[in-house]
Enzyme design. Structure first.
Site, mmCIF file in Angstrom:
data_model
loop_
_atom_site.group_PDB
_atom_site.id
_atom_site.type_symbol
_atom_site.label_atom_id
_atom_site.label_comp_id
_atom_site.label_asym_id
_atom_site.label_seq_id
_atom_site.Cartn_x
_atom_site.Cartn_y
_atom_site.Cartn_z
ATOM 1 N N ILE A 122 32.545 -11.761 12.436
ATOM 2 C CA ILE A 122 31.635 -12.770 11.904
ATOM 3 C C ILE A 122 30.687 -13.081 13.055
ATOM 4 O O ILE A 122 31.117 -13.362 14.177
ATOM 5 C CB ILE A 122 32.383 -14.031 11.408
ATOM 6 C CG1 ILE A 122 31.377 -15.065 10.862
ATOM 7 C CG2 ILE A 122 33.273 -14.634 12.462
ATOM 8 C CD1 ILE A 122 32.043 -16.270 10.179
ATOM 9 N N SER A 123 29.392 -12.958 12.811
ATOM 10 C CA SER A 123 28.410 -13.057 13.890
ATOM 11 C C SER A 123 28.390 -14.443 14.524
ATOM 12 O O SER A 123 28.740 -15.450 13.896
ATOM 13 C CB SER A 123 27.010 -12.724 13.360
ATOM 14 O OG SER A 123 26.908 -11.367 13.025
ATOM 15 N N GLN A 124 27.950 -14.473 15.765
ATOM 16 C CA GLN A 124 27.701 -15.722 16.475
ATOM 17 C C GLN A 124 26.708 -16.559 15.660
ATOM 18 O O GLN A 124 25.716 -16.030 15.155
ATOM 19 C CB GLN A 124 27.118 -15.371 17.839
ATOM 20 C CG GLN A 124 26.746 -16.538 18.711
ATOM 21 C CD GLN A 124 26.051 -16.074 19.989
ATOM 22 O OE1 GLN A 124 25.832 -14.873 20.190
ATOM 23 N NE2 GLN A 124 25.687 -17.014 20.834
#
Length: 219
Positions: free
Chosen positions: A66-68
């Site tokens: 899950i992206s920053q």
């Protein structure tokens, strides 16, 4: 069975995250409002509950992340989302990025190449809240020609090049936001604007780190 609760503590942590994103240069209030509205901890294993609002990526399985939040906000800001925009997302992952777009009232078409993640996302906790997200299992390099053209396209993995089939599926005047590999191993965020049927312009932005965009389907 995991219980999904959005406590006052979670909401407070989300507000702190939004303030951090603002300090880091995110100025689109619609993007910030969307991130403030979405319980990011719902998209992660309960083990990450206490740290879900830190500005960093987390593993979600199948070698994906899950992206920053800063990365999500940055890409979304570059897209300049308008209500009703038809957006193609390459790389569904945790569904968090798609949810941010849907919260901003875009119509989201999202492709995942990992069969296990695609199947997992059928149980997406917000599925009823966001009927404006449509899920597909497929090869992101191919896009969704049957649903084209799109107002905006976002790629959430590091591409080795700008996929021509995706540019072809973009409306004239539309944006493609994509991190592209450079020779030094970093990825540069680009925004491609389609200015005519066979012509584009390119803007270069910051460097980021993404998992690689791979061809074909897995599973």
């Amino acid at each position: 069975m995991r219980r999904f609760e959005d406590s006052y503590q979670h909401k407070g942590l989300r507000k702190q995250l939004v303030n951090l994103l603002r300090e880091k240069g995110i100025i689109d209030e619609n993007v910030l409002d969307a991130i403030n509205s979405i319980p990011r901890h719902f998209f992660l294993d309960s083990a990450f509950d206490k740290i879900a609002y830190e500005d960093r990526a987390f593993p979600i399985g199948e070698g994906q992340t899950i992206s920053q939040p800063y990365t999500v906000a940055y890409q979304t800001q570059l897209l300049q989302i308008n209500k009703g925009d038809k957006v193609l997302e390459i790389g569904t992952g945790s569904v968090y990025q798609a949810t941010v777009l849907a919260e901003m009232q875009a119509r989201v078409y999202t492709i995942e190449r990992q069969k296990k993640l695609y199947e997992h996302n059928k149980q997406f906790v917000f599925r009823n809240k966001y009927p404006n997200i449509k899920f597909f299992y497929g090869d992101g390099f191919e896009g969704l020609p049957a649903y084209a053209p799109f107002d905006k396209i976002i790629i959430t993995a590091a591409a080795p090049y700008i996929p021509p089939k995706l540019v072809a599926q973009l409306k004239i005047g539309g944006y493609l936001v994509i991190p592209v590999d450079e020779e030094d191993g970093r990825q540069r965020m680009l925004r491609i604007t389609k200015v005519a049927e066979n012509a584009t312009t390119e803007e270069c932005f910051e460097y980021f780190s993404f998992v690689p965009m791979l061809q074909g389907k897995n599973g």
